[in-house]
Design an enzyme around this catalytic site. Structure first.
Site, PDB file in Angstrom:
ATOM      1  N   TYR A 118     -78.544 -47.282 -36.388  1.00  0.00           N
ATOM      2  CA  TYR A 118     -77.937 -46.138 -37.052  1.00  0.00           C
ATOM      3  C   TYR A 118     -78.420 -44.802 -36.490  1.00  0.00           C
ATOM      4  O   TYR A 118     -78.053 -43.750 -37.008  1.00  0.00           O
ATOM      5  CB  TYR A 118     -78.218 -46.205 -38.563  1.00  0.00           C
ATOM      6  CG  TYR A 118     -77.536 -47.390 -39.200  1.00  0.00           C
ATOM      7  CD1 TYR A 118     -76.170 -47.390 -39.420  1.00  0.00           C
ATOM      8  CD2 TYR A 118     -78.258 -48.531 -39.547  1.00  0.00           C
ATOM      9  CE1 TYR A 118     -75.533 -48.479 -39.977  1.00  0.00           C
ATOM     10  CE2 TYR A 118     -77.630 -49.620 -40.110  1.00  0.00           C
ATOM     11  CZ  TYR A 118     -76.272 -49.597 -40.321  1.00  0.00           C
ATOM     12  OH  TYR A 118     -75.639 -50.690 -40.864  1.00  0.00           O
ATOM     13  N   HIS A 164     -73.835 -39.989 -40.063  1.00  0.00           N
ATOM     14  CA  HIS A 164     -74.527 -39.977 -41.348  1.00  0.00           C
ATOM     15  C   HIS A 164     -76.011 -39.648 -41.187  1.00  0.00           C
ATOM     16  O   HIS A 164     -76.695 -39.375 -42.185  1.00  0.00           O
ATOM     17  CB  HIS A 164     -74.374 -41.337 -42.027  1.00  0.00           C
ATOM     18  CG  HIS A 164     -74.205 -41.244 -43.510  1.00  0.00           C
ATOM     19  ND1 HIS A 164     -73.933 -40.076 -44.182  1.00  0.00           N
ATOM     20  CD2 HIS A 164     -74.283 -42.221 -44.479  1.00  0.00           C
ATOM     21  CE1 HIS A 164     -73.840 -40.313 -45.487  1.00  0.00           C
ATOM     22  NE2 HIS A 164     -74.046 -41.603 -45.687  1.00  0.00           N
ATOM     23  N   ASN A 223     -78.641 -44.467 -50.127  1.00  0.00           N
ATOM     24  CA  ASN A 223     -78.279 -44.324 -51.540  1.00  0.00           C
ATOM     25  C   ASN A 223     -79.409 -44.627 -52.504  1.00  0.00           C
ATOM     26  O   ASN A 223     -79.211 -44.573 -53.718  1.00  0.00           O
ATOM     27  CB  ASN A 223     -77.052 -45.186 -51.881  1.00  0.00           C
ATOM     28  CG  ASN A 223     -77.226 -46.639 -51.497  1.00  0.00           C
ATOM     29  OD1 ASN A 223     -78.235 -47.018 -50.924  1.00  0.00           O
ATOM     30  ND2 ASN A 223     -76.235 -47.452 -51.807  1.00  0.00           N
ATOM     31  N   ASP A 237     -75.711 -34.558 -43.769  1.00  0.00           N
ATOM     32  CA  ASP A 237     -74.364 -34.401 -43.241  1.00  0.00           C
ATOM     33  C   ASP A 237     -73.404 -34.049 -44.363  1.00  0.00           C
ATOM     34  O   ASP A 237     -73.657 -34.341 -45.530  1.00  0.00           O
ATOM     35  CB  ASP A 237     -73.915 -35.690 -42.556  1.00  0.00           C
ATOM     36  CG  ASP A 237     -73.937 -36.879 -43.514  1.00  0.00           C
ATOM     37  OD1 ASP A 237     -75.031 -37.253 -43.978  1.00  0.00           O
ATOM     38  OD2 ASP A 237     -72.859 -37.403 -43.839  1.00  0.00           O
ATOM     39  N   ASN A 239     -74.101 -39.829 -51.256  1.00  0.00           N
ATOM     40  CA  ASN A 239     -74.972 -40.725 -52.009  1.00  0.00           C
ATOM     41  C   ASN A 239     -76.449 -40.385 -51.864  1.00  0.00           C
ATOM     42  O   ASN A 239     -77.234 -40.599 -52.798  1.00  0.00           O
ATOM     43  CB  ASN A 239     -74.731 -42.177 -51.591  1.00  0.00           C
ATOM     44  CG  ASN A 239     -73.424 -42.716 -52.133  1.00  0.00           C
ATOM     45  OD1 ASN A 239     -72.906 -42.231 -53.128  1.00  0.00           O
ATOM     46  ND2 ASN A 239     -72.875 -43.715 -51.456  1.00  0.00           N
TER      47      ASN A 239
END
Length: 305
Positions: A65, A70, A117, A142, A163
């Site tokens: 990631y 994100h 989250n 973001d 989130n």
């Protein structure tokens, strides 16, 4: 007469709030002196000089990631830390933490090691550990509702469906923290939002974010040791971002390793104390040595599958 009375009451209320804020700050400093230092303070080497501002870069952990849309909050924090020489990051149970000076203020840079989250628990625990109020927390994240490269700095307000911001607000007991909103734009009409934010940034998108310019202006965010981040310092930061840069503006200094490779956050120049402790000193961590994750609704931090 009614309008004048209302204005007078608003002025008195503003003065009361400022007085209350100063009293809370004095109390927190006194509490820090009488309470024993926590393991985080001892590990970060800041038990005698506590940070006055907590910078939080939101994103998902895991190398798959890195450099996704994100994770723009993490990328921005990394850029700020490299430019300001804030290193190394130390591994803790819930977050990677680095302590240093930004502008004239001692700060703690934090990258939660949990899913987006559910990251609020790590943020609130660190704020509590550092005895900082929510108004001394700045969350970088973001934002789909801002065009790519657009930046907004605000105190409080709606999470806008993010989130990570929702989790921070729930854990901190409200939305009274600062957030630096970094625009990534909306996905094409038929693309799912969750897929869009988890895609890697292209080179053009990365350039459009202007993270280097944010890093140059970041010292303005810290304010002063006694006052901290206020509306005035926020305005100065935004003015620095929006005014045209002079021709030939020098880029943020890059630390270059032998062979010409630019050093990233995980191999930024260590502090003197860290250098003295090498090679057996603390390991410097990459952003997101945690397990696979996503920000899809309903997923929780249960580790790699």
């Amino acid at each position: 007469r009614g309008a004048r009375t209302s204005t007078s009451h608003e002025r008195e209320l503003a003065m009361f709030r400022e007085l209350l804020r100063r009293l809370i700050d004095v109390f927190s400093r006194s509490l820090f002196r009488i309470m024993p230092p926590s393991p985080l303070f001892r590990a970060a080497g800041c038990s005698d000089d506590p940070p006055r501002l907590l910078l939080v870069g939101l994103g998902n952990p895991g190398r798959q990631y890195e450099s996704t849309r994100h994770n723009v909050g993490r990328l921005a924090l990394e850029e700020i830390c490299v430019a300001a020489g804030i290193a190394p990051f130390e591994k803790h149970a819930t977050a990677d933490v680095a302590v240093g000076t930004l502008g004239s203020v001692r700060v703690a840079a934090v990258v939660p090691r949990s899913y987006m989250n559910v990251c609020g628990g790590a943020v609130s625990a660190l704020a509590r550990d550092l005895r900082l109020p929510a108004a001394s927390v700045l969350v970088l994240h973001d934002d789909l509702d801002l065009a790519p490269g657009k930046v907004k700095l605000k105190l409080g307000g709606s999470a806008g469906g993010h989130n990570g911001v929702k989790s921070c607000a729930a854990a901190l007991g409200g939305d009274g923290f600062w957030r630096l909103r970094l625009g990534i734009g909306r996905p094409p009409r038929r693309e799912d939002v969750a897929d869009f934010v988890l895609e890697r940034l292209s080179a053009a998108e990365r350039s459009e974010l202007r993270l280097e310019r944010i890093a140059r202006a970041a010292p303005l965010l810290s304010g002063s040791p006694d006052v901290g981040l206020t509306a005035a310092t926020a305005s100065s930061f935004m003015n620095a971002l929006t005014r045209p840069e002079p021709a030939g503006q020098a880029p943020v200094p890059e630390r270059v390793a032998s062979g010409g490779k630019r050093l990233s956050r995980d191999d930024a120049a260590p502090t003197a104390a860290a250098a003295a402790a090498a090679p057996g000193g603390p390991k410097r961590l990459r952003s997101g040595d945690g397990g696979a994750c996503s920000d899809r609704p309903g997923e929780v931090d249960e580790g790699p599958s």
